[in-house]
Write a protein that holds these residues in place. Sequence first.
Motif, PDB file in Angstrom:
ATOM      1  N   THR A  20       0.847  -1.195   0.000  1.00  0.00           N
ATOM      2  CA  THR A  20       0.000   0.000   0.000  1.00  0.00           C
ATOM      3  C   THR A  20       0.877   1.237   0.000  1.00  0.00           C
ATOM      4  O   THR A  20       2.070   1.154   0.316  1.00  0.00           O
ATOM      5  CB  THR A  20      -0.946   0.054   1.219  1.00  0.00           C
ATOM      6  OG1 THR A  20      -1.840   1.165   1.044  1.00  0.00           O
ATOM      7  CG2 THR A  20      -0.195   0.270   2.524  1.00  0.00           C
ATOM      8  N   VAL A  21       0.274   2.356  -0.361  1.00  0.00           N
ATOM      9  CA  VAL A  21       0.943   3.648  -0.208  1.00  0.00           C
ATOM     10  C   VAL A  21       0.239   4.382   0.912  1.00  0.00           C
ATOM     11  O   VAL A  21      -0.988   4.464   0.929  1.00  0.00           O
ATOM     12  CB  VAL A  21       0.855   4.472  -1.512  1.00  0.00           C
ATOM     13  CG1 VAL A  21       1.325   5.901  -1.260  1.00  0.00           C
ATOM     14  CG2 VAL A  21       1.695   3.825  -2.594  1.00  0.00           C
ATOM     15  N   ALA A  22       1.012   4.867   1.857  1.00  0.00           N
ATOM     16  CA  ALA A  22       0.429   5.695   2.924  1.00  0.00           C
ATOM     17  C   ALA A  22       1.498   6.683   3.355  1.00  0.00           C
ATOM     18  O   ALA A  22       2.570   6.279   3.801  1.00  0.00           O
ATOM     19  CB  ALA A  22      -0.017   4.828   4.089  1.00  0.00           C
ATOM     20  N   TRP A  52       2.820  14.317   0.476  1.00  0.00           N
ATOM     21  CA  TRP A  52       1.832  13.896  -0.522  1.00  0.00           C
ATOM     22  C   TRP A  52       1.712  14.958  -1.612  1.00  0.00           C
ATOM     23  O   TRP A  52       1.410  16.112  -1.339  1.00  0.00           O
ATOM     24  CB  TRP A  52       0.476  13.654   0.138  1.00  0.00           C
ATOM     25  CG  TRP A  52      -0.601  13.288  -0.842  1.00  0.00           C
ATOM     26  CD1 TRP A  52      -1.633  14.066  -1.273  1.00  0.00           C
ATOM     27  CD2 TRP A  52      -0.762  12.031  -1.519  1.00  0.00           C
ATOM     28  NE1 TRP A  52      -2.418  13.401  -2.168  1.00  0.00           N
ATOM     29  CE2 TRP A  52      -1.905  12.141  -2.341  1.00  0.00           C
ATOM     30  CE3 TRP A  52      -0.048  10.831  -1.512  1.00  0.00           C
ATOM     31  CZ2 TRP A  52      -2.350  11.090  -3.141  1.00  0.00           C
ATOM     32  CZ3 TRP A  52      -0.501   9.781  -2.305  1.00  0.00           C
ATOM     33  CH2 TRP A  52      -1.636   9.922  -3.111  1.00  0.00           C
ATOM     34  N   ILE A  57      -7.458  13.719  -3.920  1.00  0.00           N
ATOM     35  CA  ILE A  57      -8.033  12.726  -4.840  1.00  0.00           C
ATOM     36  C   ILE A  57      -9.419  12.253  -4.457  1.00  0.00           C
ATOM     37  O   ILE A  57     -10.055  11.536  -5.215  1.00  0.00           O
ATOM     38  CB  ILE A  57      -7.100  11.502  -5.021  1.00  0.00           C
ATOM     39  CG1 ILE A  57      -6.626  11.006  -3.674  1.00  0.00           C
ATOM     40  CG2 ILE A  57      -5.950  11.862  -5.924  1.00  0.00           C
ATOM     41  CD1 ILE A  57      -5.697   9.833  -3.780  1.00  0.00           C
ATOM     42  N   GLN A  58      -9.879  12.691  -3.279  1.00  0.00           N
ATOM     43  CA  GLN A  58     -11.268  12.338  -2.971  1.00  0.00           C
ATOM     44  C   GLN A  58     -12.214  13.108  -3.880  1.00  0.00           C
ATOM     45  O   GLN A  58     -13.306  12.671  -4.182  1.00  0.00           O
ATOM     46  CB  GLN A  58     -11.584  12.694  -1.528  1.00  0.00           C
ATOM     47  CG  GLN A  58     -11.228  11.581  -0.576  1.00  0.00           C
ATOM     48  CD  GLN A  58     -11.635  11.930   0.832  1.00  0.00           C
ATOM     49  OE1 GLN A  58     -12.744  12.369   1.079  1.00  0.00           O
ATOM     50  NE2 GLN A  58     -10.715  11.761   1.756  1.00  0.00           N
ATOM     51  N   LYS A  66       1.099   7.652  -6.241  1.00  0.00           N
ATOM     52  CA  LYS A  66       1.062   6.270  -5.728  1.00  0.00           C
ATOM     53  C   LYS A  66       1.880   5.364  -6.657  1.00  0.00           C
ATOM     54  O   LYS A  66       2.663   4.518  -6.216  1.00  0.00           O
ATOM     55  CB  LYS A  66      -0.390   5.760  -5.679  1.00  0.00           C
ATOM     56  CG  LYS A  66      -1.237   6.370  -4.589  1.00  0.00           C
ATOM     57  CD  LYS A  66      -2.545   5.601  -4.390  1.00  0.00           C
ATOM     58  CE  LYS A  66      -3.608   5.969  -5.387  1.00  0.00           C
ATOM     59  NZ  LYS A  66      -4.882   5.276  -5.206  1.00  0.00           N
ATOM     60  N   ASP A  92      -8.946   3.974   3.119  1.00  0.00           N
ATOM     61  CA  ASP A  92     -10.376   3.679   3.033  1.00  0.00           C
ATOM     62  C   ASP A  92     -10.606   2.226   2.604  1.00  0.00           C
ATOM     63  O   ASP A  92     -11.460   1.948   1.774  1.00  0.00           O
ATOM     64  CB  ASP A  92     -11.059   4.650   2.062  1.00  0.00           C
ATOM     65  CG  ASP A  92     -10.363   4.699   0.705  1.00  0.00           C
ATOM     66  OD1 ASP A  92      -9.371   3.957   0.527  1.00  0.00           O
ATOM     67  OD2 ASP A  92     -10.810   5.461  -0.165  1.00  0.00           O
ATOM     68  N   HIS A 230     -13.568  -1.398  -0.200  1.00  0.00           N
ATOM     69  CA  HIS A 230     -12.969  -0.090  -0.461  1.00  0.00           C
ATOM     70  C   HIS A 230     -14.048   0.994  -0.439  1.00  0.00           C
ATOM     71  O   HIS A 230     -15.002   0.939  -1.212  1.00  0.00           O
ATOM     72  CB  HIS A 230     -12.296  -0.147  -1.855  1.00  0.00           C
ATOM     73  CG  HIS A 230     -11.643   1.131  -2.273  1.00  0.00           C
ATOM     74  ND1 HIS A 230     -11.476   1.467  -3.597  1.00  0.00           N
ATOM     75  CD2 HIS A 230     -11.104   2.147  -1.558  1.00  0.00           C
ATOM     76  CE1 HIS A 230     -10.854   2.637  -3.679  1.00  0.00           C
ATOM     77  NE2 HIS A 230     -10.621   3.068  -2.460  1.00  0.00           N
ATOM     78  N   ASN A 232     -14.391   3.928  -1.727  1.00  0.00           N
ATOM     79  CA  ASN A 232     -13.846   4.900  -2.686  1.00  0.00           C
ATOM     80  C   ASN A 232     -14.724   6.150  -2.768  1.00  0.00           C
ATOM     81  O   ASN A 232     -15.936   6.093  -2.570  1.00  0.00           O
ATOM     82  CB  ASN A 232     -13.661   4.263  -4.071  1.00  0.00           C
ATOM     83  CG  ASN A 232     -14.922   3.585  -4.583  1.00  0.00           C
ATOM     84  OD1 ASN A 232     -15.680   3.031  -3.810  1.00  0.00           O
ATOM     85  ND2 ASN A 232     -15.135   3.645  -5.879  1.00  0.00           N
ATOM     86  N   GLY A 233     -14.057   7.274  -3.080  1.00  0.00           N
ATOM     87  CA  GLY A 233     -14.786   8.542  -3.251  1.00  0.00           C
ATOM     88  C   GLY A 233     -15.693   8.836  -2.086  1.00  0.00           C
ATOM     89  O   GLY A 233     -15.277   8.741  -0.928  1.00  0.00           O
ATOM     90  N   LYS A 236     -16.999   6.932   1.855  1.00  0.00           N
ATOM     91  CA  LYS A 236     -16.176   6.723   3.052  1.00  0.00           C
ATOM     92  C   LYS A 236     -17.014   6.598   4.323  1.00  0.00           C
ATOM     93  O   LYS A 236     -16.671   5.843   5.230  1.00  0.00           O
ATOM     94  CB  LYS A 236     -15.172   7.859   3.196  1.00  0.00           C
ATOM     95  CG  LYS A 236     -14.224   7.874   2.007  1.00  0.00           C
ATOM     96  CD  LYS A 236     -12.906   8.462   2.260  1.00  0.00           C
ATOM     97  CE  LYS A 236     -11.976   8.349   1.057  1.00  0.00           C
ATOM     98  NZ  LYS A 236     -12.447   7.693  -0.163  1.00  0.00           N
TER      99      LYS A 236
HETATM  100  N1  UDP Z   1      -2.841   8.467   0.092  1.00  0.00           N
HETATM  101  C1  UDP Z   1      -1.714   8.779   0.823  1.00  0.00           C
HETATM  102  N2  UDP Z   1      -1.539  10.048   1.287  1.00  0.00           N
HETATM  103  C2  UDP Z   1      -2.450  11.021   1.080  1.00  0.00           C
HETATM  104  C3  UDP Z   1      -3.591  10.721   0.339  1.00  0.00           C
HETATM  105  C4  UDP Z   1      -3.765   9.425  -0.150  1.00  0.00           C
HETATM  106  O1  UDP Z   1      -0.878   7.924   1.064  1.00  0.00           O
HETATM  107  O2  UDP Z   1      -2.237  12.153   1.550  1.00  0.00           O
HETATM  108  C5  UDP Z   1      -3.046   7.081  -0.419  1.00  0.00           C
HETATM  109  C6  UDP Z   1      -3.779   6.176   0.574  1.00  0.00           C
HETATM  110  O3  UDP Z   1      -3.416   4.831   0.367  1.00  0.00           O
HETATM  111  C7  UDP Z   1      -5.224   6.344   0.160  1.00  0.00           C
HETATM  112  C8  UDP Z   1      -5.057   6.360  -1.330  1.00  0.00           C
HETATM  113  O4  UDP Z   1      -3.890   7.126  -1.551  1.00  0.00           O
HETATM  114  O5  UDP Z   1      -6.057   5.306   0.578  1.00  0.00           O
HETATM  115  C9  UDP Z   1      -6.205   6.949  -2.082  1.00  0.00           C
HETATM  116  O6  UDP Z   1      -6.685   8.092  -1.438  1.00  0.00           O
HETATM  117  P1  UDP Z   1      -8.192   8.186  -0.923  1.00  0.00           P
HETATM  118  O7  UDP Z   1      -8.487   6.939  -0.213  1.00  0.00           O
HETATM  119  O8  UDP Z   1      -8.336   9.454  -0.199  1.00  0.00           O
HETATM  120  O9  UDP Z   1      -8.938   8.305  -2.322  1.00  0.00           O
HETATM  121  P2  UDP Z   1     -10.113   7.507  -3.017  1.00  0.00           P
HETATM  122  O10 UDP Z   1     -10.006   6.053  -2.657  1.00  0.00           O
HETATM  123  O11 UDP Z   1     -11.370   8.110  -2.552  1.00  0.00           O
HETATM  124  O12 UDP Z   1      -9.852   7.761  -4.443  1.00  0.00           O
END
Ligand code: UDP
Length: 715
Positions: A20-22, A52, A57-58, A66, A92, A230, A232-233, A236
């Motif tokens: 994963t990326v975090a 970041w 990206i939400q 990533k 998420d 997941h 997503n968007g 949450k």
């Molecule tokens: N992420 C991160 N740092 C940030 C924002 C996002 O590492 O500041 C990574 C993290 O794994 C996150 C993913 O990118 O779950 C996607 O972002 P998010 O879940 O907010 O977006 P969505 O799934 O709604 O597109």
Amino acid sequence: LCASSSGEKAEKEYDLLVVTVATEETDGFKRFMRSTNKYGVNVKVVGMGVEWNGGDIQRWPGGGQKINLLKQALEEHKDNDNLIILFSDSYDVIFTTGEEEIVGKFLQMNANLVFSAENSIWPDPSLASQYPKPENGYPFLCSGLYMGYAPYFWSALTYSDIGDKDDDQLFYTQLYLSPARQDEWGIKLDHLAELFMNLNGARGDVKLLFEGANSMLQNVKYQTVPAIIHGNGPSKILLNTLGNYLANYWTRAKGCLACGEGRLDLRSIQEKDYPTVMIALFIEQNSPFIDDYFNSIEDLEYPKDKIHLFIHVNVMLHYHHAKDFAAKWESDYVTTKVIIPAYGKSEGEARNEALDLMNQLECDYMFTVDSNVRLNNPEILKLLIEQNRPVIAPLVNIPDKLWSNFWGDINADGFYARSDDYIDILKGNRKGIWNVPFVSSVYLIMGKRVRPPNTPSFTSSVGYDADMTFCSNLRNKGIFMYVMNIYEAGRILNMEDVETTHLHNDMWQIATNPKQWEDKYIPPGYWEARKPDTDIEEVCPDVFKFPLMSETYADHLVEEMENFGQWSSGQNQDSRLEGGYENVPTRDIHMNQIGYERHWLYFLSTYVGPVCEKLFWGYSGRHFAIMNFVVRYRPDEQPALRPHHDSSTYTINVALNTQGKDYEGGGARFTRYNCSCIGLEKGWTLMHPGKLTHQHEGLPTTNGTRYIMISFIDP
Ligand code: UDP
């Protein structure tokens, strides 16, 4: 891991690498790690501590970073034929099973690369027509979850360059939509959500499945039980709700399994080392039972030299209450600050100021209690701190109503929506610590988590109230809010009908806030007397006595009457009565003269009637009275009352003060039985038949002033 499916790769063994990326340890990330740990899945975390650059990206395209971070981290695996790599977002995402099942499902798909699928197309809807139409299932690619054999995974990561701010989903969509590559590389979408469930736009497709010791998510549309979920968007909030159950957070068989996790034990800390707390009180409206409010704050079991006090009082009615409270405890609390109405601060501004002050004073926590909340558990502050959560509210509600201090869900406009489990949580059918999108009225926030660096306004915005703005900011920052319903904490008051013009306004709250009112005005002995099996003392034939009003009620009633002050003359002529004539006159004030008639009638039917029907078995009346009055006996005014019958089916005669302390003499004598009741305890009542058998007289008060409350019930 051994492949169990048929096909050329069937007997081969594979390792699984979950990556994963975090960039930060958000609450969502911790939840993700909790879920993978639960199923023994090892995770490679890439990018922790890196800034970041992938955008918001939400809401907007982005997230290319990533892919760039993954490229750096995964190159060493690019030729490993024995490795399957699974990428997962982590803020998420929740795992609901372990490696074996995940790999098994992947192998069954007979693909080299599998991406998760969803209902909506993002970020470029114009590409919809290029998508192949699936026979069944979700049509579009989502890049939050995907997996494949390491060489294919690597090829996908590197098939083209991408900027950090470019959109990773578009990047993979273009890969998938290139027909040559799709076939040649063996790329598939998980249309039926066998592996991956994207929740956006699919709320109605999923259902929690409680199987004894397990809580799972079922896709009821395609009859699958996806392995990884997941949010997503904009889904949450839904994921947060599901996360209250998934990965065995809560199961039907064992309840809240996650509640004890990460707990802090204050018992193992000396009081001098306790965290510092700013108690922030917000009195934004006229509030009943304000004394109970301040008492509940001062009763909190927490060392006062670890507490900073902040009060925003925005109504004049409570200006002095707030000032007096702060003055009383000024030398015990570390600091006190009161913002009075004269400053003209809005609630949002005041809440912001409290947060700023928490920041400046470097408080570990802020505990907010609004004036509509009455806490009744002095340990609640400690209990909340021990849960070690960023924001946590003790569940309180208006008794017997669905109005509480949390929302289970939020609609598209940001307002209240009911979650499926709202009532179960509210009623305590499910107990735990619940991730919710909105809390208000009373909550604890962890300073180091919520401290808003350089945020101009965390709590005010146009069109939304302060709480909604605060919670919406928390949600946007990915800070989880919880409501805890494991311990009794108190209640919310109904603020709809607040009288402000009387000396003791709380007396008027009898029907608006009955539980709080009873705590103040009904003595415990009354409830005992009311029980079917409790004997009630018969002081003379068919004359019973029992506790009815608390001493406070007796005092308040007398004080209201004296405050009103227009005692009758004690003459036979009485213009207050329909006939204008009273046969056996007393010095009195009627309930309707102080505007309490309606409330008193409610009192008679709610509290007096049931005891009457217990004592005089078979009688069922309205328990209604026209004559309801407080009588004043004084040696130099009217000391006594001659024998008479009451024009009632039955009468109550409540002692409002104490013989030997407030007056001497007094009492009631029932002539037919030559039996007297003298020195009835304050707040106790006599109850006896009225019209015929129980002729009685008021014995002379020889010193001081005696007050009694009389009702001729069911005349
Ligand atoms: N992420 C991160 N740092 C940030 C924002 C996002 O590492 O500041 C990574 C993290 O794994 C996150 C993913 O990118 O779950 C996607 O972002 P998010 O879940 O907010 O977006 P969505 O799934 O709604 O597109």
